[in-house]
Write a protein that holds these residues in place. Structure first.
Motif, PDB file in Angstrom:
ATOM      1  N   TRP A 166      -2.131   5.492  -3.164  1.00  0.00           N
ATOM      2  CA  TRP A 166      -2.958   6.658  -2.837  1.00  0.00           C
ATOM      3  C   TRP A 166      -2.067   7.898  -2.833  1.00  0.00           C
ATOM      4  O   TRP A 166      -0.887   7.839  -2.480  1.00  0.00           O
TER       5      TRP A 166
ATOM      6  N   ALA B  70      -7.512   3.267   1.503  1.00  0.00           N
ATOM      7  CA  ALA B  70      -6.207   2.621   1.296  1.00  0.00           C
ATOM      8  C   ALA B  70      -5.780   1.848   2.534  1.00  0.00           C
ATOM      9  O   ALA B  70      -5.315   0.696   2.447  1.00  0.00           O
TER      10      ALA B  70
ATOM     11  N   CYS C 298       0.872  -1.169   0.000  1.00  0.00           N
ATOM     12  CA  CYS C 298       0.000   0.000   0.000  1.00  0.00           C
ATOM     13  C   CYS C 298       0.913   1.224   0.000  1.00  0.00           C
ATOM     14  O   CYS C 298       1.597   1.487   0.996  1.00  0.00           O
TER      15      CYS C 298
ATOM     16  N   LEU D 273       1.645   5.076  -0.046  1.00  0.00           N
ATOM     17  CA  LEU D 273       1.034   6.380   0.252  1.00  0.00           C
ATOM     18  C   LEU D 273       1.951   7.479  -0.279  1.00  0.00           C
ATOM     19  O   LEU D 273       3.004   7.756   0.285  1.00  0.00           O
TER      20      LEU D 273
ATOM     21  N   ILE E 250      -1.869  -1.326  -3.929  1.00  0.00           N
ATOM     22  CA  ILE E 250      -2.840  -0.241  -4.002  1.00  0.00           C
ATOM     23  C   ILE E 250      -2.100   1.044  -3.658  1.00  0.00           C
ATOM     24  O   ILE E 250      -1.253   1.069  -2.768  1.00  0.00           O
TER      25      ILE E 250
ATOM     26  N   ALA F 293      -6.615   4.052  -4.492  1.00  0.00           N
ATOM     27  CA  ALA F 293      -7.712   4.309  -3.552  1.00  0.00           C
ATOM     28  C   ALA F 293      -8.116   5.778  -3.646  1.00  0.00           C
ATOM     29  O   ALA F 293      -7.274   6.655  -3.855  1.00  0.00           O
TER      30      ALA F 293
ATOM     31  N   ARG G 148      -3.693  10.912  -8.454  1.00  0.00           N
ATOM     32  CA  ARG G 148      -4.501   9.685  -8.414  1.00  0.00           C
ATOM     33  C   ARG G 148      -5.058   9.357  -9.801  1.00  0.00           C
ATOM     34  O   ARG G 148      -5.015   8.208 -10.250  1.00  0.00           O
TER      35      ARG G 148
END
Lengths: 340, 340
Positions: free
Chosen positions: A45, A69, A21, A23, A43, A63, A52
């Motif tokens: 974000w 997320a 994930c 970020l 995923i 996300a 995005r």
């Protein structure tokens, strides 16, 4: 390099995290997403809507919100990667502590001790291993990313006495899978090192760009590769340079004082005797040592009770991890280590 | 660049020197010999037997002795090129004054005022135009040379109030013929400029290489492109760095003081307030100005009584000469000049 042992299998299954994930989808986060495509479900974000959209348009799973997320990360036991500027970490860590408090966590910031402290303070239950991929370009943003950015680059993975080696293995396996050299390091030793070989070079580039500019149009029109190469990183966005340099204040001041001392002595010698012998010879020797740094590595196998100490010794000596697997008694690590 | 005028013919015949005599066959002399092959008949000489043999084995015309080289130069009205370290010039100039006292002469040293003075003192009858091709690599020696080294690079041609424009045209025509940008400059203005964009970058690379080395094996193993690029020229042979820097003492001290001042202020600001705002923004702006330096040039035609002043104005403003021809009233020069 010499004496390669039979290769360990590229880590997978047990050690690679089941999902990522990411970020922050700038140069580093965006390159990481591209690098692991097809290897680890990811995923991403970004706080920026345009970023995005751009990542989603390129076919990446994005996300809409940070909450979405982090909920997905908790559900999939994903490794969460803080890939935004270090100044945004506190806010992100608060959300992590709320939504996914015991998630696997790493970051890609260029300073490590302050991040380690901040995580311990704000999100103490996370399974955190700080990391720092030593790759970058003067460009930034999603569009600047590329799948090959980390190949052959050093990827620092931080260890302290109380680190969990399984958490470390997940981050190290990820870095190995995308072609990085994994360098274990204590956070404070990392910060002292990068002050010298990354943060100070940025400040010197910024100073040199100004000194050249003070020479006017003739000077700039005569500038060839020595000036262009030496000032290249001054093209990095000022706020990114400030974020990394200002958060590493003490180590950077030490490095600046070292540089100012060497330059000051050379200035005095040039003014008084006309000689630059000392700086010319010592600097040339130092550059030759840098060029020869990886010439005499030999491959070793590490395991056992004091594996953290062994890994830190490999990093401190200029070596790096080349493979990870599991035996009956735990992790087995293959590493390149300076030969005697 | 904008508004190209119809091209002037590449200079030949009248303006190119009838022959070249290159004294010193290292990186610059060797590259010059290769660059003019097929355009201008050339004889080379080096004090080193191995270098003479290597050049001869590669098919170049090489004199066995300095006397033989200079006698050939005088006979053919060749342009003699001093392409050896500046510390050897006095000896060479004595021989030139003896054997070929009124020959056409240039040099390729990276300092220009001291050479101008030395020529005026030791070989005052030569038709001298100092020059400085702004090309180089960390490598040196005959084998390191290449025919393309000067293509697209700045080639400084020195002018003072009493310069002979026909002598200048021969050097400028040669530089144009091998693809250089010809930048007219006053010798002292040249020295101030190169202190900032060439000599200081070498000293900063030498200092930075040492600061990195002081960080030990971990620091060197983490060094990525910012350190490698910023220290590259520290790989240049120390005696070559000393030869160019020590002979440009006053201008280099000014440049060092500028850099030390900027770094010192940044150090103070970081220590007291934690901010690097000023150096980050000013340095970034300076690098952006450097990147934009050739964006707004327009092509102009120069001729007439005050041509020397016009040429110096072009160089001082960041422009360069793109073509030379002859009209009934003398030289006609085409140049790129910053647009308003």
């Amino acid at each position: 390099m010499q004496q390669a042992l039979p290769p360990l299998p590229v880590p997978s299954g047990d050690d690679l995290p089941p999902a990522l994930c990411i970020l922050g989808l700038g140069l580093i986060g965006g390159s990481l997403a591209r690098s692991v495509q097809g290897t680890v479900p990811t995923i991403g974000w970004s706080p920026t809507e345009a970023t995005r959209s751009a990542a989603a348009a390129d076919g990446y799973d994005v996300a809409e919100t940070l909450q979405e997320a982090l909920e997905a990360a908790a559900e999939r036991d994903a490794l969460v990667v803080l890939a935004s500027p270090v100044t945004t970490f506190r806010t992100l860590l608060r959300s992590i502590d709320e939504i996914a408090p015991s998630v696997r966590l790493t970051d890609v910031a260029s300073v490590k001790a302050v991040v380690q402290d901040e995580v311990a303070e704000v999100a103490p239950r996370t399974r955190f291993i700080g990391s720092h991929p030593m790759a970058g370009t003067a460009a930034s943003g999603w569009a600047a990313g590329s799948a090959g950015l980390f190949r052959g680059a050093a990827w620092v993975t931080c260890l302290t006495d109380d680190s969990d080696l399984d958490d470390w293995a997940a981050v190290a396996a990820l870095a190995l899978a995308i072609g990085s050299r994994v360098v274990p390091a204590d956070p404070t030793a990392h910060d002292a090192a990068v002050a010298r070989i990354s943060h100070l070079p940025h400040l010197m580039a910024l100073a040199l760009a100004q000194v050249g500019g003070h020479g006017g149009s003739l000077a700039l029109s005569l500038a060839a590769s020595s000036f262009a190469d030496a000032t290249r990183v001054a093209g990095t966005r000022p706020e990114l340079i400030r974020a990394m340099c200002e958060t590493n204040r003490d180590a950077l001041i030490d490095a600046m004082d070292d540089a100012l001392g060497i330059m000051g002595v050379a200035r005095g010698s040039l003014a008084s005797t006309g000689s630059l012998l000392k700086i010319a010879e010592a600097g040339h020797r130092a550059r030759a040592d840098f060029d020869a740094r990886a010439d005499l590595l030999t491959e070793v196998t590490l395991d056992g009770e004091d594996l953290i100490d062994q890994l830190l010794a490999v990093g401190a000596a200029g070596g790096h991890v080349s493979g990870i697997t599991r035996g009956e008694a735990g992790l087995i690590v293959r590493a390149w280590y300076p030969a005697d």
